[in-house]
Design a protein around this motif. Structure first.
Motif, PDB file in Angstrom:
ATOM      1  N   ALA A 501      17.100  33.557  36.222  1.00  0.00           N
ATOM      2  CA  ALA A 501      16.904  32.443  35.304  1.00  0.00           C
ATOM      3  C   ALA A 501      17.000  32.919  33.856  1.00  0.00           C
ATOM      4  CB  ALA A 501      15.556  31.778  35.561  1.00  0.00           C
ATOM      5  N   GLY A 504      20.742  33.598  33.113  1.00  0.00           N
ATOM      6  CA  GLY A 504      21.500  32.367  32.881  1.00  0.00           C
ATOM      7  C   GLY A 504      21.195  31.770  31.524  1.00  0.00           C
ATOM      8  N   ALA A 505      19.922  31.802  31.121  1.00  0.00           N
ATOM      9  CA  ALA A 505      19.535  31.262  29.815  1.00  0.00           C
ATOM     10  C   ALA A 505      20.127  32.084  28.681  1.00  0.00           C
ATOM     11  CB  ALA A 505      18.017  31.227  29.704  1.00  0.00           C
ATOM     12  N   GLU A 509      22.734  28.620  28.481  1.00  0.00           N
ATOM     13  CA  GLU A 509      22.529  27.501  29.385  1.00  0.00           C
ATOM     14  C   GLU A 509      21.042  27.265  29.596  1.00  0.00           C
ATOM     15  OE1 GLU A 509      25.346  26.831  29.170  1.00  0.00           O
ATOM     16  OE2 GLU A 509      26.470  28.672  29.331  1.00  0.00           O
ATOM     17  N   ASN A 510      20.708  26.053  29.945  1.00  0.00           N
ATOM     18  CA  ASN A 510      19.322  25.679  30.189  1.00  0.00           C
ATOM     19  C   ASN A 510      19.079  25.649  31.689  1.00  0.00           C
ATOM     20  OD1 ASN A 510      16.724  24.729  29.996  1.00  0.00           O
ATOM     21  ND2 ASN A 510      17.316  22.614  29.624  1.00  0.00           N
ATOM     22  N   ILE A 511      18.328  26.617  32.189  1.00  0.00           N
ATOM     23  CA  ILE A 511      17.987  26.674  33.611  1.00  0.00           C
ATOM     24  C   ILE A 511      16.761  25.788  33.807  1.00  0.00           C
ATOM     25  CG2 ILE A 511      17.477  28.157  35.567  1.00  0.00           C
ATOM     26  CD1 ILE A 511      20.168  28.713  34.205  1.00  0.00           C
ATOM     27  N   LEU A 514      15.124  26.217  39.970  1.00  0.00           N
ATOM     28  CA  LEU A 514      15.783  27.160  40.869  1.00  0.00           C
ATOM     29  C   LEU A 514      15.126  27.099  42.242  1.00  0.00           C
ATOM     30  CD1 LEU A 514      13.754  29.832  41.219  1.00  0.00           C
ATOM     31  CD2 LEU A 514      14.558  30.292  38.912  1.00  0.00           C
ATOM     32  N   LEU A 523      20.594  28.221  40.967  1.00  0.00           N
ATOM     33  CA  LEU A 523      20.115  27.811  39.650  1.00  0.00           C
ATOM     34  C   LEU A 523      20.613  26.400  39.337  1.00  0.00           C
ATOM     35  CD1 LEU A 523      20.986  31.145  37.822  1.00  0.00           C
ATOM     36  CD2 LEU A 523      18.738  30.453  38.643  1.00  0.00           C
ATOM     37  N   THR A 525      21.465  24.208  36.516  1.00  0.00           N
ATOM     38  CA  THR A 525      21.811  24.556  35.143  1.00  0.00           C
ATOM     39  C   THR A 525      22.358  23.340  34.408  1.00  0.00           C
ATOM     40  OG1 THR A 525      22.401  26.751  35.953  1.00  0.00           O
ATOM     41  CG2 THR A 525      23.098  26.186  33.729  1.00  0.00           C
ATOM     42  N   GLU A 526      21.908  23.181  33.164  1.00  0.00           N
ATOM     43  CA  GLU A 526      22.339  22.065  32.326  1.00  0.00           C
ATOM     44  C   GLU A 526      23.274  22.577  31.233  1.00  0.00           C
ATOM     45  OE1 GLU A 526      20.089  18.347  30.237  1.00  0.00           O
ATOM     46  OE2 GLU A 526      19.372  20.343  29.698  1.00  0.00           O
ATOM     47  N   TYR A 527      24.416  21.906  31.078  1.00  0.00           N
ATOM     48  CA  TYR A 527      25.389  22.255  30.044  1.00  0.00           C
ATOM     49  C   TYR A 527      25.525  21.104  29.047  1.00  0.00           C
ATOM     50  CZ  TYR A 527      27.148  26.098  32.979  1.00  0.00           C
ATOM     51  OH  TYR A 527      27.274  27.244  33.724  1.00  0.00           O
ATOM     52  N   LEU A 586      27.833  30.877  37.702  1.00  0.00           N
ATOM     53  CA  LEU A 586      27.645  30.861  36.246  1.00  0.00           C
ATOM     54  C   LEU A 586      28.561  31.868  35.571  1.00  0.00           C
ATOM     55  CD1 LEU A 586      23.770  30.538  35.799  1.00  0.00           C
ATOM     56  CD2 LEU A 586      25.494  28.741  35.816  1.00  0.00           C
TER      57      LEU A 586
END
Length: 684
Positions: A501, A504-505, A509-511, A514, A523, A525-527, A586
């Motif tokens: 996490a 990814g952040a 990106e906003n995790i 999970l 994960l 994940t928001e884009y 990711l």
């Protein structure tokens, strides 16, 4: 999420794909390992050189290890903070983490800050002050994974997105299942997406789109889906029973509570003595009242009861002290002796009750704790360890309407911070015996002490060899050993999950969630689509099948949210999209590395020209080709669409054309000849 794999463009400034990790403890080492899977350069800062590393050959993963205080500007300058795309600040001291974040922002206003912190209010204030900042508490990140692991193999995850609830489920198809003999492609609906399909003779694997839409569902197959709505997951909840059954249940519950109280009395001797004292006092009151009424028939039962109570409370002198010796001679000797016995017994036994009351008040620290529900009889989840992770797991399971019982191995545990749930405290073996372990659905062992977790796991296995264990660890070596000696257990390394996490952040990106699936972390994940993003201008289908991620939410600026978006929608700047992805997914998005398209669609003929007039629109929508190209193709049938597609796209297009009475075929591209995209379509 940029198109260049070796640099990152932010405004007019180009930052190298260089990442800084401050704090090389267990979490920091796992963050470095996860970052290296992206093929980037990583520099680490650690205050003191450790005697050994948790991860084998860890120094080889780093470009440089700097020994020093990450709060010092010269140390950060040596690490090249001015060229770092992101800094992961994951020391165990939150004060150091916050200070380091402030100093880094002074040195580089563009570096992304990913901070380890549990202070929600402070994190929000720092985010507003520093910008490009996100913070996580690593012990809380895996709580969802723990909670879901206790439910077994069917439920993999729950999501709450923009007020909507989604459930990820894994099920095995039975011969009576309604999905039997359907095509896998038919499972994708506006409320559901198929994530994976596994035949009976294949191992479960956490990979998206490793299935063909034309495959038929057979008995014994295992399918994994995400759905926008779900029923109460406690499928074993019993139906309301009739009155005789309720009466039997009441007596069984009463006997169970008496048994538990009696077992507790043997654990704590003073409780046992108190119980016996109360019983003897009640017995003496009954006997004394009866004898006094027998000796003086004209006295009422109330007067006899009052005299007995006075004697039990030490009032022998009040009853006999004021009497003349002649009057005492009129009272039988056995009555005087019995009265003296009542006074002595009352003094002894009531003293015990006073002692118990005093002990209870002191041990409770004058806190008034509400009564807790009884321990469930069966099909419940036992949570051993009620620290921060255990409490979060308990709250999640209660939200899922699961029956749970908590076990704290600390008798001084502050139970007021827990939700309303059954609770046992004290000795491991006795506590586990009192939670109906043999009829429990699963046991989550989530204390902060790994050795204690191992002890509880082995004790649980001794008491119930068939129990399903979910065990919290932080050491990879211990996790591997536990997996071998406890094969029916789910071993979850908190730092491994949390590191993914954090990683990814670090890429911007906003995790937001999970969960674990087939030994991999998924994960959510928001884009937010920006200029230069690899996702900008791509269709939902190309993103899904090209990067092997699952888009589950799409939103345009100032428009409502759409769950399970259609493949033909194209993303543009300002759009918001939420996907399910592995860490490899990711990485593919980050590097703009899609899998090749290997299918084409051949249109044979149109059975009804009037209806087939819609065909160019359908072809253009589902293949993302120009409308004119689709129109020209329909004028030159039979013909093959030149634009290559992914298998799922090709089969979907064939299905849509069939609905308007146009015959078409999905054809795999011959890898020997490749794809010639210079032609809009290939005529026969």
């Amino acid at each position: 999420m940029n198109q260049e794999s070796l640099s990152f463009v932010h405004g007019n400034v180009k930052l190298a794909d260089r990442f800084l990790v401050c704090g090389l403890g267990s979490l920091g080492q796992h963050c470095v390992k996860s970052l290296k899977e992206f093929g980037v350069s990583v520099v680490g800062i650690e205050l003191i050189q450790p005697p050994s590393w948790e991860i084998n050959d860890f120094p080889d993963l780093l470009e440089e290890i700097i020994i020093g205080d990450c709060r010092q500007k010269n140390i950060l300058a040596r690490a090249g903070i001015d060229r770092c795309r992101a800094a992961l600040i994951v020391t165990s001291d939150e004060r150091i983490n916050a200070t380091t974040a402030l100093i880094i922002r002074q040195l580089n206003p563009l570096t992304r800050l990913v901070v380890r912190s549990s202070k929600d209010n402070l994190n929000q204030l720092l985010k507003e002050l520093l910008g490009n900042f996100i913070a996580y508490e690593p012990t809380q990140l895996p709580a969802n994974a723990f909670a879901l692991a206790t439910l077994g193999t069917e439920t993999l995850g729950f999501l709450h997105l923009d007020g909507q609830k989604l459930r990820i489920i894994q099920r095995q198809i039975s011969p009576e299942d309604g999905l039997l003999d359907r095509f896998l492609g038919d499972l994708n609906t506006p409320t559901r997406r198929l994530l994976a399909h596994t035949a009976p003779d294949e191992p479960l694997r956490a990979g998206f789109y490793q299935w063909s839409p034309s495959t038929t569902i057979r008995a014994g197959d295992t399918i994994t889906t995400i759905e926008t709505t779900y029923q109460n997951i406690d499928s074993t909840r019993q139906k309301p029973s009739n009155s005789p059954q309720k009466l039997r249940d009441f007596w069984q519950k009463l006997l169970k509570e008496i048994q538990q109280f009696w077992q507790l009395s043997f654990q704590q001797q003073i409780h046992r003595v108190a119980f016996m004292s109360v019983f003897i006092i009640i017995l003496l009151v009954i006997i004394g009242t009866f004898l006094f009424h027998l000796y003086a028939p004209r006295a009422s039962f109330i007067s006899s009861l009052s005299g007995t109570a006075i004697l039990l409370l030490g009032g022998y002198g009040d009853v006999f002290g004021a009497s003349n010796p002649e009057d005492l001679n009129a009272i039988p000797w056995w009555m005087q002796l019995f009265s003296l016995f009542l006074t002595l017994a009352g003094t002894a036994f009531i003293g015990v009750l006073y002692a118990l009351l005093t002990e209870t008040l002191l041990s409770s620290k004058f806190q008034f704790i509400p009564n807790r529900p009884p321990v469930p009889q069966q099909n419940h989840i036992v949570i051993v360890g009620l620290g921060r992770v255990g409490r979060e797991v308990a709250n999640l399971l209660l939200e899922m309407q699961q029956a749970i019982v908590g076990v704290s191995l600390n008798r001084d545990f502050d139970a007021t911070i827990l939700p309303k749930m059954p609770l046992m405290t004290g000795n491991i073996e006795e506590s586990l015996k009192n939670v109906n372990l043999d009829r429990a659905k699963s046991i989550a062992i989530v204390t902060d002490d790994e050795i204690l977790n191992l002890e509880v796991a082995l004790t649980t296995r001794k008491l119930n060899p068939q129990s399903y264990l979910v065990i919290r660890t932080t050491d990879d070596n211990l996790s591997q050993q536990l997996s071998q000696i406890l094969p029916q257990s789910h071993i979850l390394g908190t730092n491994t999950v949390a590191a993914e996490a954090f990683t990814g952040a670090a890429f911007g990106e906003n995790i937001i969630y999970l969960f674990r699936w087939a030994q991999k972390t998924i994960l959510v994940t928001e884009y937010e689509i920006e200029a230069g993003d690899t996702l900008n201008g791509s269709s939902i289908g190309d993103i899904a099948y090209g990067y092997r991620v699952v888009p589950i939410l799409h939103q345009r600026e100032r428009e409502t949210t759409k769950l399970m978006p259609e493949d033909y929608l194209n993303l543009r700047i300002g759009d918001r999209i939420v996907v399910l992805a592995t860490i490899n997914g990711l990485r593919r998005v980050e590097q703009g590395r899609r899998t090749p398209k290997t299918w084409r669609v051949r249109v044979e003929k149109a059975f009804n020209r009037n209806i087939a007039a819609e065909a160019p629109t359908v072809i253009s929508r589902f293949s993302n080709c120009p409308l004119k190209t689709a129109s020209d193709l329909m004028e030159n049938l039979p013909a093959t669409l030149g634009a290559p597609l992914y298998e799922q796209q090709a089969i979907r297009l064939v299905s849509e054309l069939k609905k308007i009475q146009v015959q078409a075929l999905a054809i795999p591209i011959n890898p020997k000849f490749g794809v010639n995209e210079s032609y809009p379509f290939l005529s026969n």
